[in-house]
Scaffold this active site. Sequence first.
Site, PDB file in Angstrom:
ATOM      1  N   GLU B 307       0.815  -1.212   0.000  1.00  0.00           N
ATOM      2  CA  GLU B 307       0.000   0.000   0.000  1.00  0.00           C
ATOM      3  C   GLU B 307       0.856   1.273   0.000  1.00  0.00           C
ATOM      4  O   GLU B 307       0.571   2.233   0.724  1.00  0.00           O
ATOM      5  CB  GLU B 307      -0.953   0.002   1.194  1.00  0.00           C
ATOM      6  CG  GLU B 307      -1.914  -1.187   1.158  1.00  0.00           C
ATOM      7  CD  GLU B 307      -2.953  -1.172   2.293  1.00  0.00           C
ATOM      8  OE1 GLU B 307      -4.099  -1.490   2.000  1.00  0.00           O
ATOM      9  OE2 GLU B 307      -2.602  -0.821   3.426  1.00  0.00           O
ATOM     10  N   ARG B 340       5.354  -8.185   8.099  1.00  0.00           N
ATOM     11  CA  ARG B 340       3.953  -8.453   7.727  1.00  0.00           C
ATOM     12  C   ARG B 340       3.848  -9.014   6.305  1.00  0.00           C
ATOM     13  O   ARG B 340       4.551  -8.569   5.396  1.00  0.00           O
ATOM     14  CB  ARG B 340       3.112  -7.184   7.846  1.00  0.00           C
ATOM     15  CG  ARG B 340       2.945  -6.757   9.294  1.00  0.00           C
ATOM     16  CD  ARG B 340       2.225  -5.441   9.386  1.00  0.00           C
ATOM     17  NE  ARG B 340       0.781  -5.565   9.413  1.00  0.00           N
ATOM     18  CZ  ARG B 340      -0.050  -4.935   8.602  1.00  0.00           C
ATOM     19  NH1 ARG B 340       0.414  -4.168   7.635  1.00  0.00           N
ATOM     20  NH2 ARG B 340      -1.353  -5.067   8.730  1.00  0.00           N
ATOM     21  N   LYS B 376      -2.338 -11.871   8.264  1.00  0.00           N
ATOM     22  CA  LYS B 376      -3.724 -11.604   8.651  1.00  0.00           C
ATOM     23  C   LYS B 376      -4.535 -12.890   8.560  1.00  0.00           C
ATOM     24  O   LYS B 376      -4.251 -13.749   7.716  1.00  0.00           O
ATOM     25  CB  LYS B 376      -4.342 -10.545   7.736  1.00  0.00           C
ATOM     26  CG  LYS B 376      -3.785  -9.140   7.947  1.00  0.00           C
ATOM     27  CD  LYS B 376      -4.593  -8.083   7.202  1.00  0.00           C
ATOM     28  CE  LYS B 376      -3.911  -6.716   7.352  1.00  0.00           C
ATOM     29  NZ  LYS B 376      -4.716  -5.601   6.829  1.00  0.00           N
ATOM     30  N   ASP B 381      -8.551  -8.708   3.872  1.00  0.00           N
ATOM     31  CA  ASP B 381      -8.239  -7.631   4.812  1.00  0.00           C
ATOM     32  C   ASP B 381      -9.317  -7.490   5.883  1.00  0.00           C
ATOM     33  O   ASP B 381     -10.107  -6.541   5.831  1.00  0.00           O
ATOM     34  CB  ASP B 381      -8.084  -6.321   4.037  1.00  0.00           C
ATOM     35  CG  ASP B 381      -7.598  -5.175   4.917  1.00  0.00           C
ATOM     36  OD1 ASP B 381      -7.200  -5.436   6.061  1.00  0.00           O
ATOM     37  OD2 ASP B 381      -7.625  -4.029   4.446  1.00  0.00           O
ATOM     38  N   GLU B 403      -2.256 -12.355  12.730  1.00  0.00           N
ATOM     39  CA  GLU B 403      -2.666 -10.965  12.948  1.00  0.00           C
ATOM     40  C   GLU B 403      -4.186 -10.885  12.877  1.00  0.00           C
ATOM     41  O   GLU B 403      -4.783 -11.083  11.815  1.00  0.00           O
ATOM     42  CB  GLU B 403      -2.033 -10.029  11.898  1.00  0.00           C
ATOM     43  CG  GLU B 403      -2.452  -8.572  12.056  1.00  0.00           C
ATOM     44  CD  GLU B 403      -1.707  -7.619  11.113  1.00  0.00           C
ATOM     45  OE1 GLU B 403      -0.464  -7.708  11.035  1.00  0.00           O
ATOM     46  OE2 GLU B 403      -2.373  -6.796  10.455  1.00  0.00           O
ATOM     47  N   GLU B 409     -12.714  -1.937  12.077  1.00  0.00           N
ATOM     48  CA  GLU B 409     -12.586  -1.224  10.806  1.00  0.00           C
ATOM     49  C   GLU B 409     -13.710  -1.585   9.841  1.00  0.00           C
ATOM     50  O   GLU B 409     -14.298  -0.716   9.214  1.00  0.00           O
ATOM     51  CB  GLU B 409     -11.219  -1.533  10.179  1.00  0.00           C
ATOM     52  CG  GLU B 409     -11.047  -0.896   8.809  1.00  0.00           C
ATOM     53  CD  GLU B 409      -9.681  -1.191   8.193  1.00  0.00           C
ATOM     54  OE1 GLU B 409      -8.883  -1.916   8.805  1.00  0.00           O
ATOM     55  OE2 GLU B 409      -9.426  -0.683   7.086  1.00  0.00           O
TER      56      GLU B 409
END
Lengths: 714, 714
Positions: B307, B340, B376, B381, B403, B409
């Site tokens: 990102e 990550r 994750k 996401d 994670e 969110e």
Amino acid sequence: MNRNKIALLFLGLLLLKSSVFAQIKKDAFAVTDDGYRLWLKYDPIADVGVKKEYQKFTQFIAAPSANPVVKSATDEVQQGLSGLLGKVVPVVLSAKGQSGGIVLTLVTDKSQDFANKEGYSIETVQGNIRVSSESEVGLLYGSFALLRHMQTLQSLSAITLRSSPKVRYRMLNHWDNHDGTIERGYAGSSLWKWYELPERIDPRYRDYARANASLGINGSVLNNVNASARFMSAEYIEKVAAIANVFRPYGIKVYLSVYFAAPKTLGGLGTSDPLNPQVQAWWAAKVKEIYQYIPDFGGFLVKANSEGEPGPQDYGRTHADGANMLAAAFKPYDGVVIWRAFVYKSDPKGDRFKAAYEEFTPLDGQFDEKVIVQVKNGPIDFQPREPFSPLFGNMPKTPLGMEFQLTQEYLGFATHAVYEAPIFKECLDADTYVNGKGSTVARIVDGTLHGYARTAMAGVANTGSVRNWTGHPLAQANWYAFGRLTWDHQLSSEQIAREWVALTLTKDKKANTQIVNMMLHSRDIYVDYNTPLGLSRPWTGVHFAPEPWQNRSSRPDWTAVYYHKADSVGLGFDRTANGSNALAQYRPEVQRQWSNPDSCPLPYLLWFHHVSWDKKLSTGQTLWHEVCSRLYAGADSVLWMQQQWDQVKAHINPETFADVEARLRTQHKEAIWWRNAWVLYLQSFARQPIPPKFKKPEQTLEQVIKSVDVYLLR
Amino acid sequence: MNRNKIALLFLGLLLLKSSVFAQIKKDAFAVTDDGYRLWLKYDPIADVGVKKEYQKFTQFIAAPSANPVVKSATDEVQQGLSGLLGKVVPVVLSAKGQSGGIVLTLVTDKSQDFANKEGYSIETVQGNIRVSSESEVGLLYGSFALLRHMQTLQSLSAITLRSSPKVRYRMLNHWDNHDGTIERGYAGSSLWKWYELPERIDPRYRDYARANASLGINGSVLNNVNASARFMSAEYIEKVAAIANVFRPYGIKVYLSVYFAAPKTLGGLGTSDPLNPQVQAWWAAKVKEIYQYIPDFGGFLVKANSEGEPGPQDYGRTHADGANMLAAAFKPYDGVVIWRAFVYKSDPKGDRFKAAYEEFTPLDGQFDEKVIVQVKNGPIDFQPREPFSPLFGNMPKTPLGMEFQLTQEYLGFATHAVYEAPIFKECLDADTYVNGKGSTVARIVDGTLHGYARTAMAGVANTGSVRNWTGHPLAQANWYAFGRLTWDHQLSSEQIAREWVALTLTKDKKANTQIVNMMLHSRDIYVDYNTPLGLSRPWTGVHFAPEPWQNRSSRPDWTAVYYHKADSVGLGFDRTANGSNALAQYRPEVQRQWSNPDSCPLPYLLWFHHVSWDKKLSTGQTLWHEVCSRLYAGADSVLWMQQQWDQVKAHINPETFADVEARLRTQHKEAIWWRNAWVLYLQSFARQPIPPKFKKPEQTLEQVIKSVDVYLLR
């Protein structure tokens, strides 16, 4: 007290500790105070004599009606007495000829001759304490005044208080964004939980209202002047209405900042031209919609054509065109339009000092009667010390409201102790001479000089979500002082400080005097290490770190060098006739004070003069030497503040003491940082040694620059 | 009790109320609980029998040393007993043969056979409650377990508790920025006051540490993975060290997220290439510097080449090159590098689902032993429901950390009640089949499957500066559940919920059952109105409002249509061999569960298949009908949640009750909003009427879009 009684008391204490009051505490013994209660502490009165006297007048509270504002008053008195005296005092509708109570009385015959409906009087009548006013909100203000009187342990027997506010619109401006951040906020996030509203009402909204009402503040602009159009949507108006419902019983109206281009971005129109009938109709309908939700809505605050915000000039119209268009939408209602005069063009050869005056004074007389023009205290932007804005006095046909800044954007954020009342007073007491001697800024703002129908004083709030509201515990005093001055600008900085310290920090008189003394010096100390002798704006983009060397920006007036104009000859901005001639915006009497570099008071010297490094000042020192002296004295004085604070330790709640103590250490470290930045940077122009009596900075200029650059990193 | 005693007790209560505990309260009578104490409430035990039993074992607390961690344990036990039992229990160095106390015992002979040094046991030995561990921090964990046992009113007489953590690095990841904002934070501003540090230590830091230690969490990454380089400056390292000092006695290490380009932006080097010796030296020196301030520093967390963040690929290097370069800097120390795996390329024809697997699995075996790759739970996401990430099981030579995201969110911010334990458990319990049946994700994460030397579980924190820490009172349960699962992933969602409700909300068993039932349904209810049947990501830029129509962005995988692929034929992302073939990243046994649209469980259907509108599903309804059914059922179920909550009113603290009650109303309003957005939008593709049993939305699609657009306004 026998053993059983002691045991019971102890049990009571423990029960209460554990179940009723939610606090994780390190030590069950420690008496903590997290600052949440502000100046409304109502701690038990220890003085037996005072308590005995107060008992005489606190047998009941009589209130004439169940009006919600009156109920706020009786709730507060009841809560206050419960704390101060440890008893629940009944509220009754009438004293019924009985004595020994507190009687709230609405006066209808005007016999009391208040200056205005919001005024109150407090006196003993037939054995009761009578609080009188022509209005319910006056009774609320009187009730808070009575509680303040009792919190500061003054006698009730011969009480005679009489007071009316000098300004009509007394308000906080919140620069709070819709996402919960606060522009220039240093005390956590916004108090307003937009995503939770209108359903959830944070209990804190009410405490915010209580705190403000206790000072006489009667308006709150909830959102940032760099406004989001979403506050004009039906969704957000409903959220705002929920807050208004909480504030109403405390006499506080809500206002909104508006995004001038909302007709386009939210309304879907092709233009936001204020002279376009569709745009006018859109705003009229929007205002009507707001009043359906909020019948006592306060009005709009507008930042237009300033720092990139849209405005009427985008369509070749004037500020007056824009403001009057909005005012027309408010015609059926009580609301007003507050139009900010904080404007400046990006002109490398111009003087930003002169911008607002040049843009606004030609419009005097053109604004609708519903418009108030809100002017920052100084001509630039909330600097640690500024001369008063030359707009004051020069728009006699246009009500000019005062805009002060409570949040410490240029005053060291939340780690520097700066008591701001002297900043406010310096401006309010300044004489503009527009109608001869005594034409103070205060008399312009309170309307007595030009006969303004609407008078206003606004403070850019320093409140946030941190537990103690303001971050620095001493910053609560700035909110307090601002509020008290909106009510009565004749109060002195010292009076207000004494009051605040007694209500908030300590009942000990010696400690009070010592803290007040420290507070009264704090602004000058800050100025000395930060912007001595009339310097301004040496800050970075975050307005935190020193950066006098900053010379690149998208516009010249966003650099530091634009302001201080240091060169090999000297330092300072020539605003005399030889320079930008900004001085000409003032009356001759004022010009005379400042135009001669030999007689200009030193605090204003570099505001108006480019002074050579070797010029001997009235202190007997050269400019270079004097600059150094001030910078070093300022930083050293923070050590003095630390000593003062350490000496009152025994009289301050431990949590508050430790908090201030730690922040003073940060302040000292940062004061040295700023001092070093200035001294080393200016030395590169002055090309003179640092006077030998001052310890040379341990860092080089390059090292200081590097340490500042950390704050510019992503 | 005679009158005098009652009066004394009352006086005691009032004195305490007013002076000791800082709270402005509307009603002196109301018992308030602002949620600050979390699950560490220690309210007095009302049950006389339980109390009597507890008295027997609480005559003293014996602790073997003055070690700071042990002191934390004894402090906590003392504070807990003071609340629970209303007495101050003395702390002594040794039981000296006495019985009736709580004895913390360091075990050195390994006789207890703990799974690891952090484990503890609690049992009655010679009339004492003995808490044993091989380490000080184990005694702390045991002490919290004992207090939890007592808070839930379980018997002490035959207590036998024995537990060891299954994962070594149990940590919170804070996405907190240097300016006090929190990326994806919905509970106020950051807990960390960077401008006040290192001088001022907010008392809240310690309570944060207590809360985490009580769950077994032993690490905290203080800053956002979109990291600022300023955290690598000397100024900020000193600030971080001050926090580390507070956390240390609670067994919590601090970690920092790092900006991979810091050698350039902060260090002034010409490159940040991980194979450049200067860059390597810079990081080595930086890590050394950090350890000088923080001898037990935890390590780095890195978001690289993701990102827009910089990373080793900027220099043609791999993730392993970048991670190993940092790991080398940690060689002399205990710290680790957590790298990550959240990466994806902007490929309009690609499937983001596959990106992390494709980029990371080829690197298996190439990472330094000090590196943990943090994955994750799902491949996209943090969606409301995702299949487990196919990375799990496919990097046997690389420790993979989990994670999870606690902050909501994609789960309705702070106005939706979503108990997340079922999300976590769904992933942990998922069988990857990599080593045959029973190869659960949990066994990969806890290291038992692949023999990882270092195991880790991280949760993206939902904490902030609001008084109750998490905004939604029920969101505290997500922090709690995450913490408990890092310690023991075999606990069930229900067990944890029961425990949390008992500690936090009510001791009433019936109310507990009812609330737990509501919590256990809450995630499925959310999924139903938000992303039913395996939909994902219909959100706007703020991740709050529904926006399934969103089709423009700087990259295709930042649009909504990329994910749901609605068209005239049907709905869903074909990830079978006919489509992106992402399914091939799983083992055949897993593929078989999901690859056939006829047998794929409905919650995953649209994750893997593009299904025609008229296809009959296992429910007997067509896809269109089923989508509508779920969306309506989801929204309606929020009304059911409201009813459940209303029914437990008598057993909940009024402030907490009102808070949740209001948020549930917001949730219902927003659930309808999302339902309407989906139904109306999808109808434009399905071209079928809304089944008649469902009430047609009152708005048109255009009106819903307009209401969403409000949240996109500046």
